[in-house]
Enzyme design. Structure first.
Site, PDB file in Angstrom:
ATOM      1  CG  ASN A   9      -1.599   1.081   1.556  1.00 51.70           C
ATOM      2  OD1 ASN A   9      -1.865   2.117   0.213  1.00 51.70           O
ATOM      3  ND2 ASN A   9      -2.306   1.536   2.615  1.00 51.70           N
ATOM      4  CD1 TRP A  10       3.666   1.290  -2.699  1.00 51.78           C
ATOM      5  CD2 TRP A  10       3.448   2.782  -4.839  1.00 51.78           C
ATOM      6  NE1 TRP A  10       4.396   0.672  -3.725  1.00 51.78           N
ATOM      7  CE2 TRP A  10       4.695   1.331  -4.915  1.00 51.78           C
ATOM      8  CE3 TRP A  10       3.216   3.267  -5.812  1.00 51.78           C
ATOM      9  CZ2 TRP A  10       5.137   1.134  -6.140  1.00 51.78           C
ATOM     10  CZ3 TRP A  10       3.901   3.078  -7.047  1.00 51.78           C
ATOM     11  CH2 TRP A  10       4.839   1.866  -7.031  1.00 51.78           C
ATOM     12  CE  LYS A  11      -0.342   3.347   4.875  1.00 51.03           C
ATOM     13  NZ  LYS A  11      -0.131   3.554   6.248  1.00 51.03           N
ATOM     14  CG  HIS A  94      -5.923   1.834   5.124  1.00 49.13           C
ATOM     15  ND1 HIS A  94      -5.569   2.734   6.243  1.00 49.13           N
ATOM     16  CD2 HIS A  94      -4.829   0.878   5.026  1.00 49.13           C
ATOM     17  CE1 HIS A  94      -4.276   2.385   6.404  1.00 49.13           C
ATOM     18  NE2 HIS A  94      -4.012   1.252   5.658  1.00 49.13           N
ATOM     19  CD  GLU A  96      -2.954   5.695   6.609  1.00 50.69           C
ATOM     20  OE1 GLU A  96      -2.120   5.458   7.155  1.00 50.69           O
ATOM     21  OE2 GLU A  96      -3.165   5.519   5.465  1.00 50.69           O
ATOM     22  CD  GLU A 166      -5.828  -1.459   8.345  1.00 52.79           C
ATOM     23  OE1 GLU A 166      -4.712  -1.248   7.546  1.00 52.79           O
ATOM     24  OE2 GLU A 166      -6.990  -0.464   8.561  1.00 52.79           O
ATOM     25  N   GLY A 172       1.910   2.409  10.931  1.00 53.15           N
ATOM     26  CA  GLY A 172       2.951   3.772  10.903  1.00 53.15           C
ATOM     27  C   GLY A 172       3.391   4.184  12.208  1.00 53.15           C
ATOM     28  CB  SER A 212       4.738  -1.756  11.842  1.00 52.37           C
ATOM     29  OG  SER A 212       4.452  -0.200  12.123  1.00 52.37           O
ATOM     30  N   GLY A 233       2.837  -1.314   4.345  1.00 48.89           N
ATOM     31  CA  GLY A 233       3.018   0.116   4.054  1.00 48.89           C
ATOM     32  C   GLY A 233       4.228   0.810   3.530  1.00 48.89           C
ATOM     33  N   GLY A 234       4.962   1.409   4.325  1.00 45.31           N
ATOM     34  CA  GLY A 234       6.051   2.030   4.363  1.00 45.31           C
ATOM     35  C   GLY A 234       7.221   1.262   3.454  1.00 45.31           C
TER      36      GLY A 234
END
Length: 248
Positions: A9-11, A94, A96, A166, A172, A212, A233-234
């Site tokens: 997931n590149w957000k 999600h 967010e 999640e 994050g 994470s 994610g990151g």
């Protein structure tokens, strides 16, 4: 036997040029062939990635969708529009989106139905926040989410859905649910799905863990019996880190 599914997931990161650079590097790296892989990018990058990955098994997805087919919904995109630009997958619900944009279980349910109608494979996110975890009601919260999201979804459609557990407190933040915590909740989700449908259907549904996930913890997380993949994610922004997770 469920096939492990690693999703990146590149957000709201990466330009079109950066996406193309990622794709050039990533598609050349050795990738195990017993794992499904997909990259979930911002809307403008989707057609570029679809073109770059067209001769590979790497999937491309979106990070959100509107549940209506069309209408006066400024800034939104429908499932048919995603289909037109080549998206094969889409994340919905999600944390967010829930936190910042008012996403609810009801809207996620409507989005799920819209995606399935266009044969786009959904990744449905569920999970508790820190207060709910510390209050000991995490299973109650997740069960409410699962039952609401799968309301009115047939058995044939349910097996097309990936559930991503999640825990909100691990996204994050650098904090990660222990493999045992994650596995317990993924097992509980499967138990709920058995109750909604039956054992055979529940056993076919992929359940990922997201929160994470990094190269140094991916193997341990993926070794858990109830965890079928990861929503990353990151670490998915770097092709070298992402391929380490894929090759767990």
């Amino acid at each position: 036997m469920r096939t492990p599914f690693i999703a990146g997931n590149w957000k709201m990161y990466k330009t079109i040029a950066a996406s193309r650079e990622f794709a050039i590097k990533f598609r050349e790296l050795h990738r195990r062939n017993d794992v499904k892989v997909a990259v979930f990018a911002p809307y403008p990058q989707i057609p570029v990635l679809v073109e770059m990955f067209k001769d590979t098994s790497i999937g491309v997805g979106a990070q959100n969708v509107h549940f209506e087919k069309e209408g006066a919904f400024t800034g939104e995109i429908s499932a048919s529009m995603l289909k037109e630009i080549g998206a094969q997958y889409c994340i919905i619900g999600h944390s967010e989106r829930r936190q910042y944009f008012g996403e609810t279980d009801k809207s996620v349910n409507l989005k799920l139905k819209a995606l399935l109608a266009e044969n786009i494979l959904p990744v449905v996110c569920v999970g508790e926040n820190l207060d709910e975890r510390e209050g000991g009601i995490e299973e109650k919260i997740v069960e409410m989410q699962i039952r609401a999201v799968f309301e009115g979804i047939s058995m044939n459609d349910a097996i097309k859905v990936t559930v991503a557990y999640e825990p909100v407190w691990a996204i994050g933040t650098g904090r990660t649910a222990s493999p045992e915590q994650a596995d317990k909740m993924c097992g509980y989700i499967r138990k709920i799905l058995r109750d909604i449908y039956n054992k055979d259907i529940a056993e076919q549904i992929t359940i990922q863990y997201g929160g994470s996930v990094k190269p140094d913890n991916a193997a341990e997380i993926m070794s858990m019996p109830e965890i079928d993949g990861a929503l990353v994610g990151g670490a998915s922004l770097d092709p070298l880190k992402f391929i380490e997770i894929v090759n767990f």
